[in-house]
Design a protein around this motif. Structure first.
Motif: not given
Length: 174
Positions: A115-132
């Motif tokens: 699975x893929x995730x987005x990392x945001x320094x301020x808001x943490x991790x979220x699940x994301x579609x696997x595209x750059x």
């Protein structure tokens, strides 16, 4: 006087049962009172998993989900009734009402392999579609029971480790 004593002896077992039920009910009632004003996430217990629908510093949108789901971004590691300090590897979640903390959770990453995730320094991790354009990284392997970045192979370019519960996430940037 004898008649009153007999009534008391007959009533005593019922009084004891009622008292027992009241005491047991009090803990359930107390839990219900403690949960007033909390979201489903705020009522989570240790071991439950959370999906972050929308991360925010002030008002995140979250929901409890099955821990096997790729959307189960976090697992509840600790639950507190007041604001506290979470371990360095955890993310904190706080709900307040009228300026008082109603729920405070320490959350450990719970990424799923593939699975893929987005990392945001301020808001943490979220699940994301696997595209750059949508995700920061893909989990190429998940190793439960061990917390050691050296376990990741050449297909991973970084690792996220959690000491408790021990788990290693080998990741690849997108």
């Amino acid at each position: 006087m004898r008649k009153g004593a007999t009534r008391l002896r007959r009533a005593l077992p019922m009084v004891l049962v009622a008292l027992s039920m009241a005491l047991t009910g009090c803990s359930a009632a107390q839990e219900a009172v403690n949960n007033i004003g909390k979201s489903d996430t705020g009522r989570s217990k240790v071991g439950d998993c959370i999906n972050v629908i929308e991360g925010s510093i002030v008002d995140s949108k979250t929901e409890p989900v099955d821990c096997a789901s790729p959307k189960a971004v976090y697992k509840v590691a600790k639950v507190y009734g007041a604001k506290t300090e979470c371990a360095a590897d955890y993310t904190s979640y706080e709900e307040t009402m009228k300026g008082m903390t109603r729920a405070f959770l320490c959350l450990a990453p719970n990424f799923q392999q593939g699975s893929c995730y987005k990392d945001n320094m301020l808001t943490g991790y979220t699940f994301a579609e696997c595209t750059p354009s949508k995700a920061s990284f893909r989990v190429v392997s998940r190793i439960d029971g061990q917390s050691d970045e050296n376990l990741c192979g050449s297909d991973a370019d970084s690792a996220i480790t959690v000491p408790d519960p021990k788990v290693t996430f080998c990741t690849q940037k997108l």
